[in-house]
Scaffold this motif. Structure first.
Motif, PDB file in Angstrom:
ATOM      1  N   GLY A   1       0.847  -1.014   0.042  1.00 33.79           N
ATOM      2  CA  GLY A   1      -0.023   0.184   0.062  1.00 33.79           C
ATOM      3  C   GLY A   1       0.817   1.275  -0.110  1.00 33.79           C
ATOM      4  N   VAL A   2       0.295   2.314  -0.760  1.00 35.11           N
ATOM      5  CA  VAL A   2       1.007   3.571  -0.646  1.00 35.11           C
ATOM      6  C   VAL A   2      -0.098   4.538  -0.330  1.00 35.11           C
ATOM      7  CG1 VAL A   2       2.261   5.369  -1.865  1.00 35.11           C
ATOM      8  CG2 VAL A   2       2.600   2.849  -2.418  1.00 35.11           C
TER       9      VAL A   2
ATOM     10  N   LYS B   1       4.531  16.947   3.307  1.00 33.12           N
ATOM     11  CA  LYS B   1       4.057  15.715   2.770  1.00 33.12           C
ATOM     12  C   LYS B   1       4.461  14.543   3.421  1.00 33.12           C
ATOM     13  CE  LYS B   1       3.255  13.218  -1.578  1.00 33.12           C
ATOM     14  NZ  LYS B   1       3.473  13.103  -3.031  1.00 33.12           N
ATOM     15  N   LEU B   2       3.814  13.622   3.892  1.00 36.97           N
ATOM     16  CA  LEU B   2       4.109  12.174   4.259  1.00 36.97           C
ATOM     17  C   LEU B   2       3.880  11.128   3.385  1.00 36.97           C
ATOM     18  CD1 LEU B   2       3.633  13.940   7.229  1.00 36.97           C
ATOM     19  CD2 LEU B   2       4.533  11.984   8.097  1.00 36.97           C
ATOM     20  N   THR B   3       4.514  10.496   3.026  1.00 38.49           N
ATOM     21  CA  THR B   3       4.138   9.248   2.064  1.00 38.49           C
ATOM     22  C   THR B   3       4.534   7.911   3.181  1.00 38.49           C
ATOM     23  OG1 THR B   3       4.589  10.550   0.037  1.00 38.49           O
ATOM     24  CG2 THR B   3       4.525   7.953   0.222  1.00 38.49           C
ATOM     25  N   THR B   4       3.438   7.226   3.347  1.00 40.16           N
ATOM     26  CA  THR B   4       3.733   5.947   4.131  1.00 40.16           C
ATOM     27  C   THR B   4       3.449   4.654   3.280  1.00 40.16           C
ATOM     28  OG1 THR B   4       1.522   5.672   4.765  1.00 40.16           O
ATOM     29  CG2 THR B   4       2.769   7.000   6.186  1.00 40.16           C
ATOM     30  N   SER B   5       4.339   3.845   3.179  1.00 43.71           N
ATOM     31  CA  SER B   5       4.172   2.660   2.221  1.00 43.71           C
ATOM     32  C   SER B   5       4.643   1.334   3.016  1.00 43.71           C
ATOM     33  CB  SER B   5       5.016   2.613   0.886  1.00 43.71           C
ATOM     34  OG  SER B   5       6.221   2.951   1.050  1.00 43.71           O
ATOM     35  N   PHE B   6       3.989   0.222   2.789  1.00 41.62           N
ATOM     36  CA  PHE B   6       4.416  -1.190   3.087  1.00 41.62           C
ATOM     37  C   PHE B   6       4.556  -2.188   2.022  1.00 41.62           C
ATOM     38  CE2 PHE B   6       0.173  -1.604   3.204  1.00 41.62           C
ATOM     39  CZ  PHE B   6      -0.179  -3.065   2.840  1.00 41.62           C
ATOM     40  N   VAL B   7       5.350  -2.982   2.326  1.00 46.76           N
ATOM     41  CA  VAL B   7       5.624  -4.221   1.322  1.00 46.76           C
ATOM     42  C   VAL B   7       5.620  -5.374   2.074  1.00 46.76           C
ATOM     43  CG1 VAL B   7       6.855  -5.394  -0.558  1.00 46.76           C
ATOM     44  CG2 VAL B   7       6.466  -3.046  -0.634  1.00 46.76           C
ATOM     45  N   LYS B   8       4.736  -6.452   1.837  1.00 46.75           N
ATOM     46  CA  LYS B   8       4.976  -7.848   2.401  1.00 46.75           C
ATOM     47  C   LYS B   8       5.734  -8.877   1.615  1.00 46.75           C
ATOM     48  CE  LYS B   8       1.068  -9.187   3.942  1.00 46.75           C
ATOM     49  NZ  LYS B   8      -0.459  -9.474   3.815  1.00 46.75           N
ATOM     50  N   ARG B   9       6.253  -9.665   2.520  1.00 43.86           N
ATOM     51  CA  ARG B   9       7.354 -10.726   1.665  1.00 43.86           C
ATOM     52  C   ARG B   9       6.723 -11.877   2.502  1.00 43.86           C
ATOM     53  NH1 ARG B   9      13.461 -10.289   1.959  1.00 43.86           N
ATOM     54  NH2 ARG B   9      13.494  -9.174  -0.008  1.00 43.86           N
ATOM     55  N   SER B  10       6.247 -12.792   1.566  1.00 42.15           N
ATOM     56  CA  SER B  10       6.084 -14.169   2.208  1.00 42.15           C
ATOM     57  C   SER B  10       7.181 -15.292   2.329  1.00 42.15           C
ATOM     58  CB  SER B  10       4.987 -15.149   1.240  1.00 42.15           C
ATOM     59  OG  SER B  10       5.682 -15.207   0.003  1.00 42.15           O
ATOM     60  N   GLY B  11       7.031 -16.184   3.395  1.00 49.21           N
ATOM     61  CA  GLY B  11       8.051 -16.846   3.733  1.00 49.21           C
ATOM     62  C   GLY B  11       7.975 -17.218   5.082  1.00 49.21           C
ATOM     63  N   GLY B  12       8.652 -18.513   5.327  1.00 49.26           N
ATOM     64  CA  GLY B  12       8.759 -18.913   6.809  1.00 49.26           C
ATOM     65  C   GLY B  12       7.366 -19.478   7.415  1.00 49.26           C
ATOM     66  N   SER B  13       7.013 -19.875   8.548  1.00 50.01           N
ATOM     67  CA  SER B  13       5.822 -20.376   8.966  1.00 50.01           C
ATOM     68  C   SER B  13       4.985 -19.673   9.943  1.00 50.01           C
ATOM     69  CB  SER B  13       6.381 -21.681   9.851  1.00 50.01           C
ATOM     70  OG  SER B  13       7.013 -21.276  10.853  1.00 50.01           O
ATOM     71  N   ASN B  14       5.547 -18.408   9.998  1.00 51.98           N
ATOM     72  CA  ASN B  14       4.652 -17.336  11.080  1.00 51.98           C
ATOM     73  C   ASN B  14       4.515 -16.055  10.421  1.00 51.98           C
ATOM     74  OD1 ASN B  14       6.935 -18.992  12.962  1.00 51.98           O
ATOM     75  ND2 ASN B  14       5.029 -18.585  13.818  1.00 51.98           N
TER      76      ASN B  14
ATOM     77  N   LEU C   1       8.439  -2.568  -4.123  1.00 51.03           N
ATOM     78  CA  LEU C   1       7.491  -1.627  -4.116  1.00 51.03           C
ATOM     79  C   LEU C   1       6.936  -1.406  -5.592  1.00 51.03           C
ATOM     80  CD1 LEU C   1       5.290   0.114  -2.578  1.00 51.03           C
ATOM     81  CD2 LEU C   1       7.092   2.026  -2.578  1.00 51.03           C
ATOM     82  N   ASN C   2       7.886  -0.967  -6.306  1.00 50.60           N
ATOM     83  CA  ASN C   2       7.732  -0.694  -7.707  1.00 50.60           C
ATOM     84  C   ASN C   2       6.879  -1.692  -8.623  1.00 50.60           C
ATOM     85  OD1 ASN C   2       8.633   1.856  -7.571  1.00 50.60           O
ATOM     86  ND2 ASN C   2      10.764   1.553  -8.226  1.00 50.60           N
ATOM     87  N   SER C   3       7.576  -3.159  -8.284  1.00 48.35           N
ATOM     88  CA  SER C   3       6.892  -4.286  -8.805  1.00 48.35           C
ATOM     89  C   SER C   3       5.384  -4.386  -8.642  1.00 48.35           C
ATOM     90  CB  SER C   3       7.612  -5.491  -8.410  1.00 48.35           C
ATOM     91  OG  SER C   3       6.939  -6.744  -9.144  1.00 48.35           O
ATOM     92  N   HIS C   4       5.003  -4.160  -7.453  1.00 50.64           N
ATOM     93  CA  HIS C   4       3.681  -4.262  -6.848  1.00 50.64           C
ATOM     94  C   HIS C   4       2.883  -3.237  -7.483  1.00 50.64           C
ATOM     95  CE1 HIS C   4       3.960  -7.848  -4.193  1.00 50.64           C
ATOM     96  NE2 HIS C   4       4.759  -7.074  -3.551  1.00 50.64           N
ATOM     97  N   ARG C   5       3.330  -2.042  -7.754  1.00 53.31           N
ATOM     98  CA  ARG C   5       2.695  -0.848  -8.178  1.00 53.31           C
ATOM     99  C   ARG C   5       2.329  -0.968  -9.517  1.00 53.31           C
ATOM    100  NH1 ARG C   5       5.206   4.838  -5.940  1.00 53.31           N
ATOM    101  NH2 ARG C   5       3.157   5.525  -6.903  1.00 53.31           N
TER     102      ARG C   5
END
Length: 845
Positions: A178-179, A188-201, A364-368
């Motif tokens: 999300g951006v 101006k504040l820009t907040t972003s996050f990216v998730k990465r799958s992996g592991g068991s938790n 992030l750019n890939s997801h966008r």
């Protein structure tokens, strides 16, 4: 039965016993079946002798009499116990879950792609995971140039009073990234996050916060490019686990943690250039609602190189017993500035690299890029001729809808007529989209059905998950609370009068509308991936449907009445009907059991045919649902119950006065009235009488809105002609909620409550209007098709242009729009059903 006080083996006869009792009054012998005082027994013996009744017969009769008395006492006692036991049972029904298999089969880490997310809808930015108790993270900030005495201007919870120029997600796919852009004064504040799958938790995630001054501050007075920015991590009270700080001087470099749900993890704080001073806070809070206060109470300042710098001081923090559960990393920085927060699970063994810096930007750019591609293939706005400005607006509307999805856990407060006071519902979790992050950051039942019409189109997997969570909140009666206020963060935002949910109050069954829409759009996918989910939904849907039919039925056959209206209120001009979702929309002025509510009847007609379709899909008998649908769509019956010749439209029916006003009642004999403000009360100037409610508005349109009327209905022509009248509902910005000529148009419902559904334009109803107009333009013939097409084209254009114009003018999508000038009204941002504008643009109804 007789109670023996001596051994009966001594051979004393009953006759002897009676004689001895009569003559001697002895008590040390076998007693009659029921012991009486000596005088009563002696008198009875003499009467029996005088009447010639043998003493043995008299004793037998006495035994029968005493058996009867005993039986009566037993029956009375059993009845008493059963009655009060039944009352106790009735008291428990409201908080007893429906005894059916849960619909939600997997949650938590078993659904890894939706485990972590921006699920804290009511804060400007924060991450949490889908567990009853979560590790919470969030952002706070202050602008030194805007601080005032007693008002430091801390931004944390989304608040209308913060008066930010704009904030909201501009891109968010609901799952991976999300951006968000936030404009606060000249920062101006820009907040972003990216998730990465992996592991068991549940995998990793990284959040980035970038600060950018919007003006050249060198020559601008009272403007600064400085910011005091905080990012915190907290163990929600009740969550078992540990957090340990890794410090370097006054800076908090990292946190090492462990919980039963997350296992071991680390959170790193990475700051770029521009940091003037770092500081941190380690403390314990008893509630998540104390985070802001704890941070402010520890805030101090010190002078460094001639400049006042704000820092956190751990010495100012009250010491709570137990391990600390709140850790705050704060920087006083000079923009432009960037901070990254990297969360990594210890269960991820094949991590390619840390998700920070260039690696983060690339992900992030890939997801966008994927978001933009999917948006066009889903909604086709570029192909429809919309320009980039319009497309960016639509992307923001969708992003705020899915970015506003929250995860809540807690216990509702509920009450039935059998409970003398509110009682707790069972502890439950809810995954749901919210209408407004600033004003309504919680789940609303009837709003959700509209939300999911958009979510269905974007990601049906999310929709299935949301519907499943709502259905699992159903109690044994088949009732679902209309407003879900789960957890401390949700509860703090709700006025006390709206906290308790009552089990006679319903809401429109829009979840069925959303489910049917999903079946239409994604039938093959749904049967392939969620057929057994549908089977688990079925008993809950039937329980809900039958509860609505049982509890909201009217006095006359084939009529319905919303429960929950206050018939004794003196404050309200027209008692609200919260159950309908239309709140203060004018109904019969004097609520009685003989009311007939048109919209509810139409909702039940639609619910019946949707249940029939789902029954057919799952192989169940659909005949009873079709029979109900046939009765509720019978045009002659509908007209006899709801058509007003005087209004030339459909209407509610009830005990109604055409003239009620709010007046301040003078009470000269009251000491109170001389010293305090006396609130206005309702005065009925014309006595009420039974008849149709003389208000033309959204309710009047429901037979058309929900396509109850056939395309060849004569009544449909009348309604289409009335829609285009600017004195009634038509405006250049959309259809207003009641006619400009209606008695209650733009009137306050109490001295303090402004008009809500009494003139303003609401997008969910305009969406239904456009959906029905498109249907009648293709299914109708002659004048119906021509009028429907004409109204559809112009109304669609008006709605889209006004919402977009207001968005770029004010920075927000609004709850409602002024029918006189199109200005946004109510709360903002409101990206619940107002975000349906995306479907209106794409013509996907």
């Amino acid at each position: 039965m007789a109670r023996n006080r001596t051994n009966p083996g001594k051979g004393s006869s009953k006759k002897k016993v009676v004689k001895q009792s009569s003559q001697e009054g002895s008590t040390n012998e076998v007693e009659p079946p029921v012991q009486r005082p000596k005088e009563i027994r002696s008198q009875r013996s003499r009467r029996e002798a005088q009447n010639g009744v043998p003493r043995s017969v008299a004793a037998t009769e006495g035994l029968k009499y005493n058996k009867f008395t005993f039986s009566a006492v037993v029956v009375a006692l059993v009845s008493f116990v059963a009655y009060y036991g039944y009352l106790g049972y009735l008291e428990t029904r409201i908080y007893t879950p429906l005894a059916e298999e849960k619909v939600v089969e997997k949650t938590g880490v078993d659904v890894p792609d939706r485990f972590w997310g921006s699920y804290r809808s009511g804060v400007y930015f924060g991450m949490k995971h889908r567990s009853p108790k979560s590790l919470l993270t969030g952002m706070m900030w202050m602008l030194p140039s805007q601080m005032r005495p007693r008002n430091p201007g801390l931004r944390h919870l989304c608040q209308q009073d913060d008066n930010l120029r704009s904030y909201g997600w501009v891109e968010h796919d609901g799952i991976n990234f999300g951006v968000q852009e936030i404009f606060d004064n000249d920062i101006k504040l820009t907040t972003s996050f990216v998730k990465r799958s992996g592991g068991s938790n549940g995998g990793d995630w990284t959040a980035r916060i970038s600060v950018q001054p919007l003006v050249d501050v060198e020559d601008a007075r009272d403007i600064s490019d400085e910011i005091v920015l905080s990012f915190y991590a907290a163990l929600e009270p009740g969550l078992e686990g540990t957090l340990d700080a890794e410090r370097q001087g006054d800076s908090l470099n990292a946190l090492h943690g462990n919980t039963s749900q997350l296992g071991s993890f680390i959170i790193r704080f990475l700051s770029g250039n521009g940091v003037l001073q770092s500081s941190h806070l380690v403390t314990k809070v008893r509630s998540v609602n104390e985070i802001s206060h704890a941070t402010l109470s520890s805030m101090g300042s010190k002078r460094i190189n001639g400049k006042w710098i704000y820092v956190l001081n751990n010495h100012n923090v009250p010491k709570e017993p137990g391990q600390p559960n709140l850790f705050v990393h704060q920087v006083h920085a000079k923009g432009p500035f960037t901070m990254e927060i990297v969360y990594e699970t210890a269960s991820f063994f094949n991590r390619p690299s840390m998700l920070e810096g260039e690696a983060y930007t690339e992900a992030l750019n890939s997801h966008r890029d994927e978001f933009h591609r999917k948006f066009e293939t889903t909604f086709h706005l570029k192909a429809k001729g919309f320009n980039s400005t319009a497309i960016q607006f639509a992307q923001a509307a969708l992003s705020n809808m899915v970015g506003g999805i929250g995860y809540f856990h807690g216990t509702s407060k509920v009450q039935s007529i059998h409970n003398s006071a509110p009682v707790p519902y069972w502890a439950a979790s809810l995954y749901a989209s919210v209408p407004s992050r600033s004003f309504f950051p919680r789940g609303f039942l009837w709003d959700e059905g509209f939300h999911l019409l958009l979510v269905n189109k974007w990601n049906p997997e999310i929709s299935v998950d949301i519907i499943s969570h709502w259905l699992d909140l159903m109690n044994t009666e088949g009732w679902i609370p209309r407003e879900e206020i789960l957890g401390e963060e949700a509860l703090i935002r709700v006025p006390d009068e709206f906290v308790v949910q009552r089990n006679d109050v319903a809401n429109p069954p829009t979840l069925l509308l959303a489910l049917h829409d999903m079946l239409t759009r994604h039938r093959d996918w749904l049967l392939k991936n969620h057929k057994f989910t549908l089977y688990r939904m079925w008993p809950r849907l039937t329980a809900w449907y039958h509860w609505l039919n049982r509890t909201q039925i009217g006095e006359l056959p084939s009529t319905y009445r919303w429960r929950g209206r206050n018939s004794t209120t003196k404050r309200e001009l027209n008692p609200k009907t919260l159950a309908s979702g239309l709140d203060d929309y004018p109904r019969a002025s004097h609520p009685t059991e003989l009311e007939r509510h048109l919209d509810l009847r139409c909702w039940m007609a639609v619910a019946s045919v949707l249940m029939a379709d789902l029954a057919d899909l799952l192989g169940y008998d659909r005949s009873k649902y079709l029979a109900t649908h046939k009765a509720l769509t019978d045009p002659d019956l509908l007209d006899s119950l709801h058509w007003s010749n005087e209004l030339n439209s459909y209407a509610d029916y009830g005990l109604h006065s055409t003239k009620t006003v709010l007046k301040r009642i003078s009470k000269p004999d009251s000491e109170f009235s001389h010293h305090h403000h006396v609130e206005k009360e309702r005065v009925t100037l014309i006595p009420p009488k039974y008849g149709f409610v003389n208000v033309f508005g959204y309710i009047s349109l429901f037979p058309m809105l929900l396509q109850i009327l056939t395309p060849n209905s004569e009544k449909l022509i009348a309604m289409l002609n009335k829609i285009q009248d600017s004195n009634l509902l038509w405006t250049p910005y959309g259809l207003r909620s009641i006619a400009a000529t209606a008695p209650f148009y733009n009137t306050r419902n109490t001295e303090h409550d402004p008009p809500y559904w009494r003139g303003p334009i609401w997008i969910n109803i305009n969406f239904l209007a456009l959906k029905s107009l498109k249907y009648y333009s293709t299914e109708g013939k002659g004048a119906v098709a021509i009028l429907s097409k004409e109204k559809y084209t112009k109304l669609r254009e008006n709605v889209i242009e006004n919402i977009m114009r207001q968005y770029y003018k004010t920075g927000y999508i609004w709850e409602q729009y002024n029918d006189a000038n199109g200005d946004g009204k109510g709360c903002r941002p409101f990206t619940g059903w107002s975000a349906l504008v995306v479907l209106i643009m794409s013509e996907e109804y």
